[in-house]
Design an enzyme around this catalytic site. Structure first.
Site, short mmCIF file in Angstrom:
data_model
loop_
_atom_site.label_atom_id
_atom_site.label_comp_id
_atom_site.label_asym_id
_atom_site.label_seq_id
_atom_site.Cartn_x
_atom_site.Cartn_y
_atom_site.Cartn_z
N HIS A 1 -6.09 40.04 -7.65
CA HIS A 1 -6.43 41.48 -7.57
C HIS A 1 -7.94 41.67 -7.71
CE1 HIS A 1 -2.19 42.23 -9.38
NE2 HIS A 1 -2.15 42.56 -8.11
N LYS B 1 10.92 52.04 -13.64
CA LYS B 1 10.75 50.65 -14.12
C LYS B 1 9.76 50.64 -15.28
CE LYS B 1 9.25 47.25 -11.49
NZ LYS B 1 8.93 46.55 -10.25
N ARG C 1 -1.39 38.16 1.31
CA ARG C 1 -1.40 36.73 0.95
C ARG C 1 -0.70 35.95 2.05
NH1 ARG C 1 1.05 38.43 -4.72
NH2 ARG C 1 2.25 39.49 -3.12
N SER D 1 1.61 38.91 -9.68
CA SER D 1 1.86 39.28 -11.08
C SER D 1 3.17 38.67 -11.56
CB SER D 1 1.92 40.80 -11.21
OG SER D 1 0.68 41.36 -10.89
#
Ligand code: PNS
Length: 160
Positions: free
Chosen positions: A18, A42, A91, A129
């Site tokens: 990040h 969440k 990615r 993450s």
């Protein structure tokens, strides 16, 4: 023209990947707003306040980077901040499907808002993450994947 871009994400936790996108994005735009999306369904690994704090520490040396949070639709947030640019990192090819769908949905919702992608550096192309959370959970060396202050926070979490 003053170009403001928004780099949205969960940043739960913030990773070196990040930070790479933030640093590169900060050179491309006049202003970059790093925006933590609040997901009310969440709970998250870290609270939104903790994630904001870590981002603020890590972005302190970049004067054109602002750290913020938003709730609801990203494009509405972009409009409220007078931004027409959404920045996302890409990615592996596996990111493409998800990013493609979200970018098209966002375009349908707000045609004036463009999504631009930065290809992740090779050394971060696997980093997510979720990888950090899993490595930490099973006692691996997570510190190599995250900024120092984030590593400290994970360490404290594991101790508690
Ligand atoms: O780091 P992430 O988890 O990939 O970030 C996802 C985020 C926060 C960017 C995304 O969930 C989001 O934009 N949420 C807000 C709701 C929204 O606008 N969704 C896109 C339209 S379907």
């Amino acid at each position: 023209m003053n170009r403001t871009a928004i780099y949205p994400g969960s940043f739960d936790p913030l990773t070196n990947g990040h930070m790479d996108i933030i640093e590169r994005g900060s050179h491309l735009f006049d202003r970059l707003i790093v925006a933590v999306g609040i997901n009310t369904e969440k709970p998250g690994y870290f609270s939104v306040e903790e994630r904001l704090e870590d981002l603020r520490v890590c972005c302190a040396k970049m004067p054109n980077v602002e750290v913020a949070s938003f709730e609801g639709l990203l494009v509405e947030y972009a409009r409220s901040r007078n931004s027409r640019i959404l920045l996302r990192g890409l990615r592996a090819i596996s990111d493409y499907d998800y990013e493609f769908r979200i970018a098209l949905a966002n375009r349908r919702l707000a045609a004036e808002v463009e999504t631009v992608f930065l290809i992740a550096r090779e050394e971060y192309s696997f980093l997510a993450s979720s990888v950090v959370r899993e490595v930490a959970k099973f006692g691996g060396d997570y510190a190599q994947f995250v900024p120092e202050n984030v590593a400290k926070r994970i360490e404290n979490r594991l101790k508690s």
